[in-house]
Each structure stands twice: as structure tokens, then as C-alpha cells.
Design a protein around this motif. Sequence first.
Motif, mmCIF file in Angstrom:
data_model
loop_
_atom_site.group_PDB
_atom_site.id
_atom_site.type_symbol
_atom_site.label_atom_id
_atom_site.label_comp_id
_atom_site.label_asym_id
_atom_site.label_seq_id
_atom_site.Cartn_x
_atom_site.Cartn_y
_atom_site.Cartn_z
ATOM 1 N N ALA A 1 25.671 27.224 35.228
ATOM 2 C CA ALA A 1 26.745 27.969 35.881
ATOM 3 C C ALA A 1 26.663 29.417 35.429
ATOM 4 N N GLN A 2 26.521 30.303 36.362
ATOM 5 C CA GLN A 2 26.427 31.725 36.080
ATOM 6 C C GLN A 2 27.821 32.293 35.884
ATOM 7 N N LEU A 3 27.994 33.123 34.863
ATOM 8 C CA LEU A 3 29.282 33.779 34.668
ATOM 9 C C LEU A 3 29.405 34.955 35.618
ATOM 10 N N VAL A 4 30.585 35.116 36.147
ATOM 11 C CA VAL A 4 30.908 36.253 37.002
ATOM 12 C C VAL A 4 32.017 37.025 36.297
ATOM 13 N N TYR A 5 31.846 38.328 36.157
ATOM 14 C CA TYR A 5 32.817 39.165 35.468
ATOM 15 C C TYR A 5 33.645 39.940 36.485
ATOM 16 N N ALA A 6 34.929 40.101 36.181
ATOM 17 C CA ALA A 6 35.823 40.832 37.076
ATOM 18 C C ALA A 6 36.973 41.417 36.272
ATOM 19 N N GLU A 7 37.583 42.457 36.825
ATOM 20 C CA GLU A 7 38.790 42.991 36.208
ATOM 21 C C GLU A 7 39.912 41.969 36.375
ATOM 22 N N ALA A 8 40.823 41.961 35.430
ATOM 23 C CA ALA A 8 41.970 41.054 35.507
ATOM 24 C C ALA A 8 43.025 41.665 36.426
ATOM 25 N N TYR A 9 43.558 40.845 37.321
ATOM 26 C CA TYR A 9 44.596 41.279 38.250
ATOM 27 C C TYR A 9 45.868 40.471 38.005
ATOM 28 N N ILE A 10 46.959 40.966 38.560
ATOM 29 C CA ILE A 10 48.247 40.283 38.428
ATOM 30 C C ILE A 10 48.137 38.830 38.884
ATOM 31 N N SER A 11 47.386 38.587 39.943
ATOM 32 C CA SER A 11 47.257 37.224 40.468
ATOM 33 C C SER A 11 46.565 36.275 39.486
ATOM 34 N N ASP A 12 45.874 36.810 38.474
ATOM 35 C CA ASP A 12 45.188 36.001 37.477
ATOM 36 C C ASP A 12 46.071 35.649 36.279
ATOM 37 N N MET A 13 47.214 36.290 36.145
ATOM 38 C CA MET A 13 47.994 36.212 34.908
ATOM 39 C C MET A 13 48.473 34.814 34.545
ATOM 40 N N THR A 14 48.819 33.996 35.502
ATOM 41 C CA THR A 14 49.266 32.637 35.173
ATOM 42 C C THR A 14 48.134 31.854 34.521
ATOM 43 N N SER A 15 46.932 31.957 35.060
ATOM 44 C CA SER A 15 45.775 31.274 34.466
ATOM 45 C C SER A 15 45.470 31.822 33.081
ATOM 46 N N LEU A 16 45.557 33.136 32.913
ATOM 47 C CA LEU A 16 45.275 33.751 31.617
ATOM 48 C C LEU A 16 46.322 33.337 30.586
ATOM 49 N N LYS A 17 47.562 33.293 31.014
ATOM 50 C CA LYS A 17 48.646 32.838 30.132
ATOM 51 C C LYS A 17 48.362 31.414 29.659
ATOM 52 N N ASN A 18 47.947 30.538 30.566
ATOM 53 C CA ASN A 18 47.663 29.153 30.213
ATOM 54 C C ASN A 18 46.499 29.044 29.220
ATOM 55 N N ILE A 19 45.450 29.829 29.431
ATOM 56 C CA ILE A 19 44.318 29.834 28.493
ATOM 57 C C ILE A 19 44.796 30.282 27.119
ATOM 58 N N PHE A 20 45.577 31.352 27.071
ATOM 59 C CA PHE A 20 46.090 31.862 25.801
ATOM 60 C C PHE A 20 46.917 30.804 25.078
ATOM 61 N N LEU A 21 47.866 30.212 25.779
ATOM 62 C CA LEU A 21 48.743 29.224 25.152
ATOM 63 C C LEU A 21 47.961 28.004 24.660
ATOM 64 N N GLN A 22 46.984 27.560 25.434
ATOM 65 C CA GLN A 22 46.177 26.405 25.036
ATOM 66 C C GLN A 22 45.299 26.722 23.830
ATOM 67 N N THR A 23 44.610 27.859 23.862
ATOM 68 C CA THR A 23 43.684 28.183 22.772
ATOM 69 C C THR A 23 44.409 28.548 21.482
ATOM 70 N N GLN A 24 45.632 29.023 21.585
ATOM 71 C CA GLN A 24 46.399 29.402 20.398
ATOM 72 C C GLN A 24 47.383 28.312 19.987
ATOM 73 N N THR A 25 47.398 27.233 20.723
ATOM 74 C CA THR A 25 48.338 26.115 20.525
ATOM 75 C C THR A 25 49.773 26.617 20.337
ATOM 76 N N LEU A 26 50.205 27.374 21.331
ATOM 77 C CA LEU A 26 51.551 27.930 21.343
ATOM 78 C C LEU A 26 52.307 27.416 22.561
ATOM 79 N N LYS A 27 53.614 27.532 22.507
ATOM 80 C CA LYS A 27 54.444 27.182 23.655
ATOM 81 C C LYS A 27 54.955 28.436 24.358
ATOM 82 N N LYS A 28 54.862 29.570 23.674
ATOM 83 C CA LYS A 28 55.411 30.811 24.199
ATOM 84 C C LYS A 28 54.468 31.969 23.867
#
Length: 121
Positions: free
Chosen positions: A9-36
Motif C-alpha cells: 500500500a503506497q502512502l499518499v500525503y495531503a494537508e489536513a483539512y477540517i473534514s479530516d478532523m474527526t478521523s484525526l481526533k479518533n487516531i489521537f484518542l486511540q494512540t494516547q489511550t485518552l477519552k478527551k
Amino acid sequence: METFVQNKAQLVYAEAYISDMTSLKNIFLQTQTLKKLNPNFGVPFLLAKKKEEIAAFASLVMNEKGQIAFKIYENSLSNAEKRDFTQRAENYFKKNNTPNFRNPEQLKSSISRMIGWLEIG
């Protein structure tokens, strides 16, 4: 002798947009084992996708010395992919001169607003 073709699987790089924020929030919370969210979430600026799924993102943060830095959050990259993405993020970070990348007070304000906005939604 058979030869197997691996379709990496080739990585594709892109700027982060507002529409991506929910997914990014989920990655952050999962990788940091946080609820908030906390200020370590920062202001995301670059992401890496595998196929159509976000696998990692780079975010502007304040380091312990009060300087602007970036942090990588990921949940499914190989070591080689992490190195490549980190290098891409570093290059992007060095070249960008917008206030969030150069003015610590602006970044602190942006992080606070970003977290407040994402915690409402």
C-alpha cells in the motif's frame, strides 16, 4: 520457482483539512489511550493515507521549552513509513511561514480553539 508480487500500500500525503478532523481526533484518542482531547493534539497540518484511510498525521504542538514543534500520531505505519512521513512533515514544517508555524502565541490560541471546537462536535 514461483515469484510473488507484493502489492504494498503506497502512502499518499495531503494537508489536513477540517473534514479530516474527526478521523484525526479518533487516531489521537486511540494512540494516547485518552477519552478527551488535550493540548498535545495540537493543530494537525499533514496526513498520510493508505488507500483511502488516514494512517497518520503530523500536528503542530508546543514543546516543553515553549517552542513550536510537531508530533506524529499514527496507528498503522511500518518503521520505514514512519521515517518517510516524519521527513515529509519536517520539510513541510521548515518551509511554512504562516503564524501557527512561527508565532507561539498564535499556535497556543489555535490549539485551544481547535480542541474546543472538536470537543463540542
